[in-house]
Design a protein around this motif. Structure first.
Motif, PDB file in Angstrom:
ATOM      1  N   ALA A  78       0.853  -1.191   0.000  1.00 53.23           N
ATOM      2  CA  ALA A  78       0.000   0.000   0.000  1.00 53.23           C
ATOM      3  C   ALA A  78       0.887   1.238   0.000  1.00 53.23           C
ATOM      4  CB  ALA A  78      -0.910  -0.010   1.218  1.00 53.23           C
ATOM      5  N   GLN A  79       0.504   2.209  -0.803  1.00 55.52           N
ATOM      6  CA  GLN A  79       1.276   3.449  -0.897  1.00 55.52           C
ATOM      7  C   GLN A  79       0.779   4.425   0.171  1.00 55.52           C
ATOM      8  OE1 GLN A  79       3.841   3.760  -3.326  1.00 55.52           O
ATOM      9  NE2 GLN A  79       3.389   1.582  -3.371  1.00 55.52           N
ATOM     10  N   PRO A  80       1.688   5.028   0.918  1.00 54.97           N
ATOM     11  CA  PRO A  80       1.260   5.979   1.952  1.00 54.97           C
ATOM     12  C   PRO A  80       0.830   7.306   1.341  1.00 54.97           C
ATOM     13  CG  PRO A  80       3.652   5.891   1.842  1.00 54.97           C
ATOM     14  CD  PRO A  80       3.133   4.861   0.870  1.00 54.97           C
ATOM     15  N   ALA A  81      -0.064   7.992   2.040  1.00 55.84           N
ATOM     16  CA  ALA A  81      -0.477   9.326   1.612  1.00 55.84           C
ATOM     17  C   ALA A  81       0.566  10.330   2.075  1.00 55.84           C
ATOM     18  CB  ALA A  81      -1.839   9.656   2.207  1.00 55.84           C
ATOM     19  N   GLY A  82       0.957  11.201   1.167  1.00 56.14           N
ATOM     20  CA  GLY A  82       1.965  12.223   1.491  1.00 56.14           C
ATOM     21  C   GLY A  82       1.370  13.613   1.429  1.00 56.14           C
ATOM     22  N   ASP A  83       2.189  14.577   1.046  1.00 57.02           N
ATOM     23  CA  ASP A  83       1.758  15.977   1.019  1.00 57.02           C
ATOM     24  C   ASP A  83       1.221  16.431  -0.327  1.00 57.02           C
ATOM     25  OD1 ASP A  83       2.544  16.277   3.676  1.00 57.02           O
ATOM     26  OD2 ASP A  83       4.598  16.815   3.115  1.00 57.02           O
TER      27      ASP A  83
END
Length: 194
Positions: A78-83
């Motif tokens: 899963a790809q993390p949420a960033g800015d």
């Protein structure tokens, strides 16, 4: 159809056994398809007793399901949420394309369209719903941080991005080009960015 090579008999238990079995199952699914996965062949190739497979997994279908989801979870984290929502969606889609460009990833996604058994099909559907919902979390984060319109439907965004990629694989047995996928991300973003 050739039988898998026999591994030397080992006394594998627990996690080492599950890992060895998963590797064999994924290899058979990739090289020969689901019909090639039998308890006897997997046991021989993994160097374990067939009775151990029945004790650990219960059924052939559960063994296939665990192997497929184990591989997918490791190869497609899963790809993390960033800015930056644009970077996040590009990263998510890049990971999907890289996964599909492996023989294993393509084979396992194609397996998702093949009916196996009611129990297997139900578990597989639930698994992919969870995976897609994790991708929708990235979109939810974009809404929460004000980068995306408040009325953006995260599930529909994920469907709009993953749908064409998966349809191309299912219908034409080809993986969409990375440049086209990045253009798709940009086009979807134009409709939902604040």
């Amino acid at each position: 159809m050739s039988r898998p090579e026999k591994a030397p008999p080992l006394r594998r238990r627990g996690e080492p056994m599950r890992r060895a079995v998963s590797e064999v199952v994924v290899r058979l699914l990739t090289d020969q398809g689901p019909e090639a996965v039998t308890m006897a062949d997997v046991a021989a190739a993994a160097g374990v007793h067939e009775s151990s497979l029945y004790r650990q997994f219960g059924t052939r279908e559960k063994m296939i399901f665990e192997a497929a989801t184990r591989y997918s979870d490791q190869a497609l984290p899963a790809q993390p949420a960033g800015d930056d929502i644009a970077d996040d969606l590009r990263s998510t889609m890049r990971a999907l394309i890289e996964y599909l460009n492996t023989p294993q990833g393509a084979a396992l996604v194609r397996l998702s369209a093949v009916p196996v058994s009611p129990e297997f099909d139900q578990e597989r559907t639930a698994y992919w719903h969870r995976r897609l919902d994790r991708s929708a979390d990235v979109v939810r984060h974009g809404v929460e941080t004000g980068q995306l319109k408040a009325d953006t439907d995260p599930t529909l965004v994920v469907d709009a991005l993953a749908g064409p990629v998966l349809a191309r694989l299912a219908l034409f047995h080809e993986v969409m080009a990375m440049d086209d996928v990045m253009r798709l991300v940009d086009q979807v973003l134009r409709g939902i960015t604040v």
